[in-house]
Design an enzyme around this catalytic site. Structure first.
Site, PDB file in Angstrom:
ATOM      1  CG  ASP A 198     -15.272  34.193  10.526  1.00  0.00           C
ATOM      2  OD1 ASP A 198     -15.617  34.978  11.421  1.00  0.00           O
ATOM      3  OD2 ASP A 198     -14.264  34.386   9.806  1.00  0.00           O
ATOM      4  CD  GLU A 252     -18.653  37.996  11.085  1.00  0.00           C
ATOM      5  OE1 GLU A 252     -18.249  39.040  11.599  1.00  0.00           O
ATOM      6  OE2 GLU A 252     -17.887  37.124  10.653  1.00  0.00           O
TER       7      GLU A 252
HETATM    8  C1  GLC Z   1     -15.048  37.661  11.675  1.00  0.00           C
HETATM    9  C2  GLC Z   1     -14.553  37.490  13.089  1.00  0.00           C
HETATM   10  C3  GLC Z   1     -13.345  38.370  13.268  1.00  0.00           C
HETATM   11  C4  GLC Z   1     -12.265  37.925  12.288  1.00  0.00           C
HETATM   12  C5  GLC Z   1     -12.788  37.938  10.864  1.00  0.00           C
HETATM   13  C6  GLC Z   1     -11.875  37.199   9.924  1.00  0.00           C
HETATM   14  O1  GLC Z   1     -15.502  38.945  11.430  1.00  0.00           O
HETATM   15  O2  GLC Z   1     -15.580  37.777  13.990  1.00  0.00           O
HETATM   16  O3  GLC Z   1     -12.878  38.367  14.582  1.00  0.00           O
HETATM   17  O4  GLC Z   1     -11.174  38.789  12.367  1.00  0.00           O
HETATM   18  O5  GLC Z   1     -14.046  37.284  10.770  1.00  0.00           O
HETATM   19  O6  GLC Z   1     -11.922  35.823  10.146  1.00  0.00           O
END
Ligand code: GLC
Length: 492
Positions: A198, A252
């Site tokens: 994440d 991500e």
């Molecule tokens: C990422 C996740 C999202 C979350 C954020 C904070 O972007 O996909 O859903 O709110 O991280 O953890």
């Protein structure tokens, strides 16, 4: 166009992934968690996916639906027990499906024991697991408002890039880093196949930097992401994960710059990064989709990711297909036959639509709720604040999967396209010998060894007839390409 280079084989390059959003995924009988997932395995097996990405399922107060972890080794009781997880993992493996989990290591819940300890006193041994200051800078939270919260117990502010109940972990502290690596090993020892990391380029690796600049009145996140030290931290993560054979990390990476995305992808860093430029375009544009495909080819030396949906963005059917099943099908076939690793968000395969909140009390998403409160504070009426909140509301794509869809025509197309992909290395490893755009139509030719396939996706206004050469064979679609029609052909 990139030169043909032998692509190093890896299971994840041969897999179509399926994202399961844990809070809303329930089986036919309404069972959530790992019991529900076990009974959905037949469905997923038939769909043909070879990888499952599970959004967070660890113990959490669920302020942000599990992205606020309060114990990194405990399954949240709503989803079952560690044994339930192990049984699910074994059954998935028996079907040839691998499982990766979302790992949130940028921040923890403020209910985590580390934070509970840290906030007790300035000299607590866990104090430096988080980031504290007497004098906050101007950094803003990605959910809106300041990123600093005053903690009354010690009179200092702690840093949170997201909600106030999600405190940022201090990656400049080697003890914290070791703790996180131990957590990764805990899950890998159980047999997990990898992680979706994440917001991995947001890690706080070098304390508190200078103020962020403002551009057009909005804060530019210049000093609070992509910090010096972040790649070193990812290298450590990768090296811990590589102690185990055949594991996979997709990250991500929050950036709209392809060069930045690309810089995180290598053997020592992330295997794959999510490319949001491609996946989350706000409205349909065939040219834009084509441009993003092309820029991934030209500017990303690594393997690209392909997705049109996730739990953070409106549904493909509402946002891109504008409620036209034919377009949703054509986009699915494009994603499943293009070069890269496809990720299907649960429910896209049956064409689910956005759910839109009519009143504030229907909104669960913490980002939308924060934006609503800020709008009211800035003088908006309730109705206007609701409009602002819905603009940011990620609940749109988080509705429960219905199981009464029967012979869903979109699902049939997904199944066929996945089966085709699973059958042919040309779809996993084939490079493009042509990728072009004419009159609203995306064309590609992909080649692997002696095998050549062509794809045609007509997003233009008029029908096109494709005349096949002798020996060419239709794999999927039809030779008369109506608007939103598609065709995949084997050339030899
Ligand atoms: C990422 C996740 C999202 C979350 C954020 C904070 O972007 O996909 O859903 O709110 O991280 O953890």
């Amino acid at each position: 166009m990139k030169k043909e280079a032998a692509e190093k084989a890896a299971w994840w390059k041969e897999s179509v992934f399926y994202e399961v959003y844990m809070p809303s995924f329930k089986d036919r009988g309404g069972q959530p968690g790992f019991k529900g997932l076990r009974s959905a395995l037949d469905y997923l097996g038939e769909l043909g996916v070879k990888g499952i990405w599970l959004t967070p399922f660890l113990q959490s107060p669920k302020v942000d639906n599990g992205y606020d972890v309060s114990d990194y080794r405990m399954i949240d009781p709503v989803y079952g027990t560690l044994d339930d997880f192990k049984v699910f993992l074994r059954e998935a493996h028996e079907r040839g499906i691998r499982v990766i989990m979302d790992m949130v290591e940028n921040h923890s819940s403020t209910e985590h024991a580390w934070f509970q300890e840290a906030r007790k006193s300035k000299d607590n041994q866990y104090r430096d697991y988080y980031i504290w200051t007497d004098s906050p800078n101007n950094w803003e939270s990605f959910f809106g408002g300041t990123a600093w919260e005053l903690d009354s117990q010690t009179g200092q502010f702690y840093y949170h890039q997201f909600d106030v109940q999600m405190a940022d972990l201090n990656w400049a502290n080697p003890k914290l880093v070791e703790e996180v690596l131990a957590v990764l090993r805990f899950w890998l020892d159980i047999g997990l196949d990898g992680f979706r990391m994440d917001v991995i380029n947001f890690l706080s690796t070098d304390g508190i930097g200078p103020d962020n600049p403002l551009r057009d009145g909005k804060q530019e996140h210049l000093h609070d992401i992509d910090r010096p030290g972040v790649k070193e931290a990812i290298r450590k993560i990768k090296s811990a994960v590589s102690e185990y054979p055949d594991r996979f990390i997709v990250g991500e990476v929050g950036s709209d710059k392809i060069e930045v995305l690309s810089s995180y992808q290598s053997e020592e860093l992330l295997d794959l990064v999510f490319n949001f430029n491609f996946g989350s375009i706000p409205e349909f544009s065939a040219k834009r989709i084509f441009d993003e495909l092309l820029s991934m080819e030209e500017l990303m030396p690594g393997y690209p990711s392909l997705f049109f949906g996730s739990h953070d963005m409106p549904r493909l059917m509402s946002r891109l297909a504008e409620n036209q099943p034919a377009r949703a099908e054509a986009l699915a076939v494009l994603m499943l036959s293009a070069r890269g690793v496809p990720f299907i968000y649960n429910g896209e395969e049956i064409g689910m639509l956005d759910a839109v909140a009519r009143t504030f009390k229907d909104i669960k998403d913490i980002q939308a709720r924060t934006q609503y409160a800020l709008a009211l504070k800035n003088g908006c009426s309730d109705a206007d604040a609701l409009v602002v909140a819905n603009r940011h509301n990620r609940d749109k794509s988080r509705g429960s999967m219905p199981w009464d869809h029967g012979e869903n025509p979109i699902l049939k197309v997904y199944k066929k396209a996945i089966a085709l992909r699973n059958a042919g290395p040309v779809f996993h490893y084939g490079t493009y010998t042509d990728l072009s755009f004419r009159d609203g139509c995306i064309y590609f030719t992909r080649k692997y060894k002696e095998v050549l396939v062509k794809g045609y996706f007509n997003f233009g206004e008029t029908a096109i007839e494709v005349v096949l050469a002798p020996g060419e064979k239709v794999l999927l679609g039809s030779e008369i390409l109506q608007p939103d029609g598609y065709l995949v052909v084997q050339v030899n």
